[in-house]
Scaffold this active site. Structure first.
Site, PDB file in Angstrom:
ATOM      1  CB  ILE A  60      29.834 -24.400 -26.384  1.00  0.00           C
ATOM      2  CG1 ILE A  60      30.809 -24.026 -27.504  1.00  0.00           C
ATOM      3  CG2 ILE A  60      30.492 -25.361 -25.404  1.00  0.00           C
ATOM      4  CD1 ILE A  60      31.329 -25.195 -28.301  1.00  0.00           C
ATOM      5  CB  SER A 106      22.090 -12.116 -15.906  1.00  0.00           C
ATOM      6  OG  SER A 106      23.388 -11.589 -16.109  1.00  0.00           O
ATOM      7  CE  LYS A 147      39.283 -15.452 -31.064  1.00  0.00           C
ATOM      8  NZ  LYS A 147      39.138 -16.894 -31.356  1.00  0.00           N
ATOM      9  CG  LEU A 167      34.325 -26.152 -38.264  1.00  0.00           C
ATOM     10  CD1 LEU A 167      34.516 -27.518 -38.875  1.00  0.00           C
ATOM     11  CD2 LEU A 167      34.625 -25.069 -39.289  1.00  0.00           C
ATOM     12  N   GLY A 168      30.591 -23.608 -37.233  1.00  0.00           N
ATOM     13  CA  GLY A 168      29.139 -23.448 -37.227  1.00  0.00           C
ATOM     14  C   GLY A 168      28.562 -22.819 -35.991  1.00  0.00           C
ATOM     15  CB  VAL A 187      34.564 -17.521 -40.080  1.00  0.00           C
ATOM     16  CG1 VAL A 187      35.024 -18.974 -40.114  1.00  0.00           C
ATOM     17  CG2 VAL A 187      34.934 -16.821 -41.365  1.00  0.00           C
ATOM     18  NE  ARG A 203      37.449  -9.265 -37.338  1.00  0.00           N
ATOM     19  CZ  ARG A 203      36.622 -10.281 -37.115  1.00  0.00           C
ATOM     20  NH1 ARG A 203      35.325 -10.127 -37.271  1.00  0.00           N
ATOM     21  NH2 ARG A 203      37.084 -11.437 -36.719  1.00  0.00           N
TER      22      ARG A 203
END
Length: 632
Positions: free
Chosen positions: A311, A365, A433, A472-473, A478, A563
């Site tokens: 992203i 970081s 999520k 996607l990708g 996945v 999972r």
């Protein structure tokens, strides 16, 4: 200085001439000279009953260099040395005849003016026909030879093909298939939705039906290959057509949208590519309010944390178009950041873009508060896109403290520095999520949303968060996993046959994130319209078919079970009935249901707990502070 500049310009022109005057062009020049000489000599012989007097022969030798030079000039003006004659058609032949006619007439009149005694007009008429035939034949010889050769060669049975689109794009594809030997296809029909075209012919090939019956036509005619040539169609129409074809098992080649064709297919060649999963799931292009975006990006210094990730890197690519002064790519992983830096350098050297903001790569970081402070102090950014995060659900279940350090404390460090250094806008990249989280990763992102909303209450900086689903990708998603499993011969692993997810392409997600930044006035939680949820099993089956294989027959699909922390489906908007609309039909605002009170105290407690050897303390606090966190 003026002399030096003139020398440089002269040298540049000489180099351009040498580049143009290639060996191939020189050979054609020389061949034309021979043809012109032979043609005029033949004309002289024919007009003098196969004999030549000394006087006529001397006139011929005197005029010949001038005639050759005139022909060269005229042929150059008609771009006879720039055409790709292996693709020659009627237009090139007409242009060639016209060039010969102009050259012959010009030669006759110029020679008349220069010499008292000269060859008469009848010589030039005969020469015109001989030269025209010879120059055209020499240029089309390779194509004629290749076409003739195929008539006498044993033909390996070709793949039976259809072309979707009976317009100009479809004709371009047909012409390319005819002249390009790498496409081993025999076109037996066109498909078009214009009813007026059905039943008619293009180059002798019938238009046999519409896209609504494409799957039936493929099965009926036993089609092996389908070429989709409707570049002007919207993504939803192309997706509909591709999904119909994909179910038949036929191979598919796609002619991309016209802007891709024009950018990627020089010399008029048609660009065809294999379809990918994005084509099957694609939606119509997003229309952005570019004036609003430029207002907060143009001439500004932009920081993108996690700038080397899927992203973050796409955000950097798209932000460049809006002419920021600097793009600071901040990432802990040096390899991806370096690759992106090299990509920008190659793009800038190519001179294919107008906007070339300074690209600065910093390795740091987000957990290191002091280092983040130093960066903000030195570069004084105007806008921050915070994409740095740990995102893999199963991995974060095993290493929850790392998720908390990065996603919660890291977000707090960057967001706090944005307030301290008077950043204008701060946009957090969040996830679906975070809605009613059932796993550590989702809970940490929910906490990160609370952090930025709390800071917005006390800061002059406009803080906002943007939620979306799977892209996607992206790294670790996945799609790359399935592709790798297919390449290895299977099995393809799916956790549950009914599990569904939202999907969006990376460019689409980043476009909407940047647009949401323009809408942000402070305190908004933007939610992107992800379209319909997609069954993961369907995705796996489509990818297997796109690889030219049959699911369950060539590649096994294995169900492994959900999972830890994984949902059967994802939620985007907590309360769809109360979602607020924006100017974009792809972006919504969730009414603020956050409890920001005590967030900073909670962050302090979580930060202390991370120093404990017992990671359960930090997890326990996270569950306590995120009321909607439910372990499944």
């Amino acid at each position: 200085m003026e002399l030096g500049g003139n020398m440089i310009r002269t040298k540049h022109k000489i180099n351009e001439f040498i580049k143009y005057f290639s060996l191939k062009t020189a050979v054609v020049f020389f061949l034309d000279a021979i043809i012109i000489s032979f043609s005029f000599l033949l004309a002289v012989v024919i007009k003098n009953d196969l004999t030549i007097s000394y006087e006529i022969f001397m006139n011929f030798l005197t005029e010949l260099p001038i005639i050759i030079f005139i022909y060269w000039i005229v042929f150059e003006l008609f771009q006879m040395y720039k055409s790709l004659w292996q693709f020659a058609g009627v237009e090139e032949i007409i242009k060639g005849v016209a060039a010969n006619a102009v050259a012959t007439l010009s030669s006759y009149f110029i020679v008349q003016m220069l010499f008292e005694t000269h060859l008469n007009s009848s010589f030039y008429i005969v020469a015109f026909f001989v030269i025209t035939f010879s120059t055209m034949f020499s240029r089309t010889f390779y194509r004629i030879f290749r076409m003739t050769k195929t008539l006498f060669e044993y033909q390996i049975p070709q793949k039976k093909a259809l072309i979707i689109g009976a317009g100009s794009a479809g004709v371009l594809v047909y012409n390319e298939l005819e002249i390009n030997t790498k496409f081993d296809s025999q076109v037996i029909g066109f498909i078009d939705d214009d009813e007026r075209k059905i039943g008619k012919f293009i180059h002798g090939i019938p238009i046999i039906g519409s896209t609504f019956e494409i799957d039936l036509k493929i099965m009926e005619l036993e089609i092996d290959m389908v070429y989709v040539a409707i570049p002007q169609a919207g993504k939803s129409k192309i997706r509909e057509v591709l999904n119909l074809i994909e179910k038949t098992g036929a191979q598919i080649k796609l002619m991309p949208p016209f802007y891709e064709v024009l950018q990627g297919a020089p010399n008029g060649k048609v660009k065809l590519r294999d379809i990918n999963i994005e084509d099957l799931l694609g939606r119509d292009p997003i229309v952005l309010e570019e004036d609003g975006i430029r207002e907060y990006i143009n001439s500004k210094t932009i920081v993108v944390t996690g700038g080397g990730g899927s992203i973050g890197s796409e955000l950097c690519r798209q932000l460049r178009q809006y002419n920021p002064a600097k793009i600071i790519i901040l990432d802990i992983y040096e390899n991806n950041a370096y690759d992106l830096q090299m990509e920008f350098e190659r793009l800038y050297r190519s001179n294919r873009v107008n906007h070339k903001p300074e690209i600065i790569v910093l390795i740091a970081s987000v957990r290191d508060e002091q280092r983040i402070g130093e960066i903000f102090e030195e570069y004084k950014p105007n806008v921050v896109f915070h994409a740095a995060a740990h995102k893999h659900v199963p991995l974060m279940e095993v290493s929850p403290k790392e998720a908390i350090k990065n996603n919660v404390i890291g977000t707090y460090n960057v967001a706090k520095m944005a307030d301290k250094h008077n950043v204008e806008k701060f946009v957090l990249i969040s996830t679906d999520k975070a809605v009613n989280p059932t796993n550590i990763m989702g809970a940490t992102k929910r906490m990160a949303e609370r952090v930025v909303m709390a800071l917005d209450k006390i800061s002059e900086t406009d803080y906002a968060a943007v939620r979306f689903g799977n892209v996607l990708g992206s790294n670790g998603s996945v799609i790359p996993l399935f592709k790798r499993q297919i390449e290895e011969g299977g099995p393809v692993t799916v956790t549950h046959k009914d599990i569904i997810r939202y999907f969006m392409t990376i460019p689409e997600a980043c476009q909407l994130v940047i647009q949401a930044g323009a809408y942000a006035k402070g305190g908004e939680l933007f939610v992107l319209d992800m379209g319909d949820q997609v069954r993961i099993l369907d995705l796996a089956e489509k990818l297997i078919r796109l690889s030219g294989l049959d699911p369950y027959k060539d590649i096994e699909i294995k169900f492994t079970g959900l999972r830890p922390g994984e949902k059967m489906y994802e939620e985007l908007l907590v309360d769809y009935s109360k979602a607020l609309k924006t100017k974009s039909n792809k972006i919504f605002i969730e009414p603020n249901g956050f409890d920001e009170e005590g967030v900073f105290k909670e962050i302090e407690e979580i930060s202390k707990s991370l120093n404990s050897a017992n990671y359960n303390i930090a997890v326990k606090l996270l569950k306590e502070y995120i009321k909607t966190f439910k372990v499944v």
